[in-house]
Design an enzyme around this catalytic site. Structure first.
Site, PDB file in Angstrom:
ATOM      1  N   CYS A  25      39.800  35.772  42.499  1.00 50.82           N
ATOM      2  CA  CYS A  25      39.232  34.865  43.627  1.00 50.82           C
ATOM      3  C   CYS A  25      40.285  33.994  43.848  1.00 50.82           C
ATOM      4  O   CYS A  25      41.207  33.418  43.101  1.00 50.82           O
ATOM      5  CB  CYS A  25      37.793  34.075  42.949  1.00 50.82           C
ATOM      6  SG  CYS A  25      36.408  35.218  43.080  1.00 50.82           S
ATOM      7  N   GLU A  56      40.236  31.017  43.962  1.00 52.72           N
ATOM      8  CA  GLU A  56      40.153  29.747  42.936  1.00 52.72           C
ATOM      9  C   GLU A  56      40.931  30.141  41.751  1.00 52.72           C
ATOM     10  O   GLU A  56      41.253  29.142  41.147  1.00 52.72           O
ATOM     11  CB  GLU A  56      38.588  29.392  42.766  1.00 52.72           C
ATOM     12  CG  GLU A  56      37.645  28.756  43.835  1.00 52.72           C
ATOM     13  CD  GLU A  56      36.938  30.080  44.692  1.00 52.72           C
ATOM     14  OE1 GLU A  56      37.415  31.406  44.418  1.00 52.72           O
ATOM     15  OE2 GLU A  56      35.887  29.918  45.368  1.00 52.72           O
ATOM     16  N   CYS A  95      32.132  31.288  44.471  1.00 52.78           N
ATOM     17  CA  CYS A  95      31.043  32.096  43.413  1.00 52.78           C
ATOM     18  C   CYS A  95      30.719  31.360  42.341  1.00 52.78           C
ATOM     19  O   CYS A  95      31.341  30.330  41.945  1.00 52.78           O
ATOM     20  CB  CYS A  95      31.699  33.498  43.576  1.00 52.78           C
ATOM     21  SG  CYS A  95      32.899  33.478  42.165  1.00 52.78           S
TER      22      CYS A  95
HETATM   23  N1  THU Z   1      35.979  35.713  46.561  1.00 49.80           N
HETATM   24  C1  THU Z   1      36.854  34.631  46.481  1.00 49.80           C
HETATM   25  O1  THU Z   1      38.203  34.624  46.434  1.00 49.80           O
HETATM   26  N2  THU Z   1      35.907  33.257  45.878  1.00 49.80           N
HETATM   27  C2  THU Z   1      34.956  33.159  45.917  1.00 49.80           C
HETATM   28  O2  THU Z   1      34.402  32.121  45.701  1.00 49.80           O
HETATM   29  C3  THU Z   1      33.986  34.280  46.571  1.00 49.80           C
HETATM   30  C4  THU Z   1      34.781  35.732  46.619  1.00 49.80           C
HETATM   31  C5  THU Z   1      36.696  36.969  46.925  1.00 49.80           C
HETATM   32  C6  THU Z   1      36.608  37.782  46.058  1.00 49.80           C
HETATM   33  C7  THU Z   1      37.005  39.275  46.739  1.00 49.80           C
HETATM   34  O3  THU Z   1      38.251  39.429  47.008  1.00 49.80           O
HETATM   35  C8  THU Z   1      36.228  39.023  48.307  1.00 49.80           C
HETATM   36  O4  THU Z   1      36.055  37.489  48.154  1.00 49.80           O
HETATM   37  C9  THU Z   1      35.016  39.617  48.458  1.00 49.80           C
HETATM   38  O5  THU Z   1      34.135  39.200  47.219  1.00 49.80           O
END
Ligand code: THU
Length: 145
Positions: free
Chosen positions: A63, A65, A96
């Site tokens: 992610c 983060e 998330c």
């Molecule tokens: N994703 C993030 O980078 N951060 C979050 O807090 C929520 C989800 C990304 C992971 C994945 O590459 C895409 O969003 C779809 O889930």
């Protein structure tokens, strides 16, 4: 002391959002096509950011983060005072659950997040969190085991 008290001035949310939007432009998202950019103000005034980096083994995806926290450590550590995260349209995105935990570990007390329901504290978005204090308390109690 709250995150706002620790900060030398009012938080420049526009600057943080710009950093998140810039970070988003580096996202590697061939699978979800859902770019994410995150940016945070550190307690020494610097801004750290990150983008999501996906993987053919989907569960290995990092992610945005994760990149942000890695950058925090790589550029001198410290604690996060304010955080924002955007999607491909530049709209605010909630971190998330796993990423709330990631952020909590490195949060300044009272860390603020720009959320879909306004500015909130880390304790509001991750109530009754598990963190380093629980580990330290347990270790202290079991010192002589
Ligand atoms: N994703 C993030 O980078 N951060 C979050 O807090 C929520 C989800 C990304 C992971 C994945 O590459 C895409 O969003 C779809 O889930």
């Amino acid at each position: 002391m709250s995150a706002v008290d620790q900060n030398p001035g009012p938080i420049d949310w526009d600057a943080l959002r710009s950093a998140a939007i810039e970070a988003k432009s580096h996202a590697y998202v061939p699978y979800s096509k859902f770019p994410v950019g995150a940016a945070a103000l550190v307690d020494d005034g610097r801004i750290v950011s990150g983008c999501n980096v996906e993987n053919a083994s989907y569960g290995v995806t990092l992610c945005a983060e994760c990149g942000l926290v890695s950058s925090l450590a790589m550029t001198g550590g410290g604690h996060l005072v304010a955080f924002t995260c955007v999607n491909g349209d530049g709209d605010i995105l909630m971190p998330c659950g796993r990423c709330r935990q990631l952020l909590y570990e490195h949060s300044a007390e009272g860390m603020l997040l720009e959320t879909v329901s306004g500015i909130r504290t880390i304790d509001e978005v991750l109530p009754d969190a598990f963190g380093p204090r629980q580990l330290a308390a347990y270790a202290a109690e079991h010192d002589n085991d």
